[in-house]
Design a protein around this motif. Structure first.
Motif, PDB file in Angstrom:
ATOM      1  N   GLY A  64      46.296  34.570   9.240  1.00  0.00           N
ATOM      2  CA  GLY A  64      45.784  35.119   7.985  1.00  0.00           C
ATOM      3  C   GLY A  64      45.668  36.630   8.024  1.00  0.00           C
ATOM      4  O   GLY A  64      46.347  37.304   8.809  1.00  0.00           O
ATOM      5  N   ASN A  95      37.279  39.016   3.893  1.00  0.00           N
ATOM      6  CA  ASN A  95      38.518  38.266   3.694  1.00  0.00           C
ATOM      7  C   ASN A  95      38.637  37.988   2.189  1.00  0.00           C
ATOM      8  O   ASN A  95      38.276  36.917   1.725  1.00  0.00           O
ATOM      9  CB  ASN A  95      38.523  36.956   4.484  1.00  0.00           C
ATOM     10  N   GLU A  99      43.561  32.725   1.718  1.00  0.00           N
ATOM     11  CA  GLU A  99      43.719  31.848   2.882  1.00  0.00           C
ATOM     12  C   GLU A  99      42.695  32.247   3.933  1.00  0.00           C
ATOM     13  O   GLU A  99      42.239  33.387   3.972  1.00  0.00           O
ATOM     14  CB  GLU A  99      45.140  31.932   3.452  1.00  0.00           C
ATOM     15  N   CYS A 101      41.062  33.329   7.487  1.00  0.00           N
ATOM     16  CA  CYS A 101      41.460  34.261   8.537  1.00  0.00           C
ATOM     17  C   CYS A 101      40.838  33.799   9.849  1.00  0.00           C
ATOM     18  O   CYS A 101      39.621  33.660   9.962  1.00  0.00           O
ATOM     19  CB  CYS A 101      40.985  35.670   8.217  1.00  0.00           C
TER      20      CYS A 101
END
Length: 121
Positions: A64, A95, A99, A101
């Motif tokens: 990610g 983040n 998606e 990380c």
């Protein structure tokens, strides 16, 4: 006397923001205040308040992307990249992507909640 330690049961740090933190070595898991090593998974949309820790932090991205805001500069790291952030540097970790990380964090000296100096959100 053994000259090694295998960590089979890392300390799972309780969180309320959906982030997974498994400390393999450090103050919480092995009572070592010299270094901490943690495996982390930050969910999509996760962020922390700004902080100014009293320790160097090294981050290696496994999967990610992760965003770092350091002194008004935004840096995005992807899988296979790493960064060292020196102690007493104001930083925000996030983040903002869609998606998760996955990353490793190493702190020297070890991560310590009393020395991270998180700002109010």
């Amino acid at each position: 006397m053994k000259k090694y330690t295998i960590q089979k049961s890392p300390f799972i740090v309780p969180t309320t923001d959906g982030k997974t933190i498994e400390e393999h070595f450090g103050k919480a898991s092995t009572h070592d205040d010299q270094v901490s090593i943690a495996h982390m998974i930050a969910p999509p949309g996760w962020s922390e308040p700004f902080q100014t820790p009293e320790f160097d932090e090294y981050t290696y991205i496994i999967k990610g992307k992760k965003q770092f805001t350091i002194a008004d500069e935004t840096i995005i790291l992807e899988a296979g990249q790493s960064i060292k952030i020196e102690k007493n540097t104001r930083v925000q970790y996030a983040n903002p992507f869609d998606e998760e990380c996955e990353y490793l964090a190493v702190c020297l000296p070890a991560f310590d909640f009393t020395k991270v100096h998180r700002e109010d959100a």
